[in-house]
Design an enzyme around this catalytic site. Structure first.
Site, PDB file in Angstrom:
ATOM      1  N   GLY A  56     -22.628  51.081 -23.873  1.00 15.48           N
ATOM      2  CA  GLY A  56     -23.699  52.042 -24.493  1.00 15.48           C
ATOM      3  C   GLY A  56     -23.068  53.314 -24.669  1.00 15.48           C
ATOM      4  O   GLY A  56     -21.937  53.694 -24.331  1.00 15.48           O
ATOM      5  N   GLY A 113     -14.463  55.670 -30.147  1.00 17.42           N
ATOM      6  CA  GLY A 113     -13.744  54.598 -29.358  1.00 17.42           C
ATOM      7  C   GLY A 113     -14.161  53.195 -29.558  1.00 17.42           C
ATOM      8  O   GLY A 113     -13.660  52.295 -29.868  1.00 17.42           O
ATOM      9  N   HIS A 114     -15.760  53.108 -29.355  1.00 11.59           N
ATOM     10  CA  HIS A 114     -16.407  51.739 -29.406  1.00 11.59           C
ATOM     11  C   HIS A 114     -16.161  51.401 -30.879  1.00 11.59           C
ATOM     12  O   HIS A 114     -15.892  50.121 -31.078  1.00 11.59           O
ATOM     13  CB  HIS A 114     -17.759  52.242 -29.001  1.00 11.59           C
ATOM     14  CG  HIS A 114     -17.801  52.490 -27.437  1.00 11.59           C
ATOM     15  ND1 HIS A 114     -18.373  53.552 -27.094  1.00 11.59           N
ATOM     16  CD2 HIS A 114     -17.683  51.374 -26.563  1.00 11.59           C
ATOM     17  CE1 HIS A 114     -18.450  53.613 -25.932  1.00 11.59           C
ATOM     18  NE2 HIS A 114     -18.013  52.405 -25.439  1.00 11.59           N
TER      19      HIS A 114
END
Length: 273
Positions: free
Chosen positions: A28, A33-34
């Site tokens: 989370g 980047g995610h």
């Protein structure tokens, strides 16, 4: 986007699909980047699954489990906008039971570098990743190169356990100043963020030295250490891509790794050479 909490309900749902699945496991506090991992998964698969789970077994006593950033509503919105098909949002009781079977990190690679100061950390990582991969059963799973040691150990686990999933490394995303994106960057004050820039600066120094023909590991590490001080340095290391120690950089088969503490925040970064 459909949201699941129950591992078995998600597993049964995905099992019914006749489509390739790309999986992005996260803790989370999603950032660009995610999102880069999600984009790569969307490019290569018909269905994308993202999990958000702050895994308690990879935090040691006294670490930042309780204060680790959690932004459920914002993270859901990020996933919706990124085109995620399924969001898996379990809690610890959904993932872990009593008298747990665990995966143990290898005795050598699991206890060097980050594993030296965090014994047991990688066993927690591998256990939860094994569980998540078994729940989602993806064709491809996506992990950032920033956590290079973690990536290496997950790839090793998949190989040694004969698991039917392809682990896809994705390049590290950085902010405009070169700092590697991380959920823990939220802990940094503005002054600490400036100090943290010494980390990518040290990696740039290593890159420039190698490009100029200097391959001596000891010499490169000394130059990097000079840049990183006076911050607390957990390690500066140069290893092969199989995490074997090197005396000389091998272009095309080396990783330069840094772990340093800025303020009270532990930051990781690396460059693949």
């Amino acid at each position: 986007m459909r949201v699941f909490q129950s591992p078995l309900e998600l597993k049964n749902e995905l099992r019914s699909l006749d489509a390739s699945i790309g999986f992005v496991p996260t803790m989370g506090a999603l950032h660009n980047g995610h999102i880069s991992l999600i984009k790569k998964a969307k490019e290569q698969n018909e269905i994308v699954v993202v999990s958000i789970f702050v895994n308690p077994t990879q935090f040691l006593k006294g670490e930042d489990l309780d204060k680790y950033p959690r932004r459920e509503q914002a993270d859901r919105r990020v996933c919706e906008l990124a085109g995620v098909d399924y969001l898996f949002y379990p809690n610890a009781d959904d993932i872990y039971g009593k008298d747990e079977v665990t995966v143990c990190a290898p005795n050598v690679r699991g206890y060097i570098l980050e594993g030296t100061s965090r014994p047991g950390h990688f066993s927690g990582v591998l256990t939860v990743v094994m569980k998540l991969l078994n729940i989602v059963n993806p064709k491809n799973a996506y992990f950032g190169k920033k956590d290079a040691q973690q990536l290496n150990l997950i790839t090793l686990m998949v190989k040694q356990m004969f698991m039917d999933v392809n682990i896809v490394p994705v390049d590290t995303m950085r902010d405009a100043n070169g700092l590697a994106l991380s959920s823990r960057n939220e802990y940094l004050t503005p002054i600490e963020k400036e100090e943290a820039l010494k980390i990518p600066l040290s990696l740039k120094k290593a890159t420039n030295m190698v490009m100029s023909g200097i391959y001596d590991v000891k010499r490169i590490k000394e130059e990097m250490t000079n840049i990183l001080l006076p911050n607390e340095i957990s390690y500066v290391a140069i290893v092969s891509r199989e995490f074997e120690p090197l005396e000389k950089v091998i272009p095309g088969n080396s990783i330069v790794l840094v772990e340093a503490v800025v303020g009270s925040t532990r930051l990781l970064d690396n460059i693949w050479l």
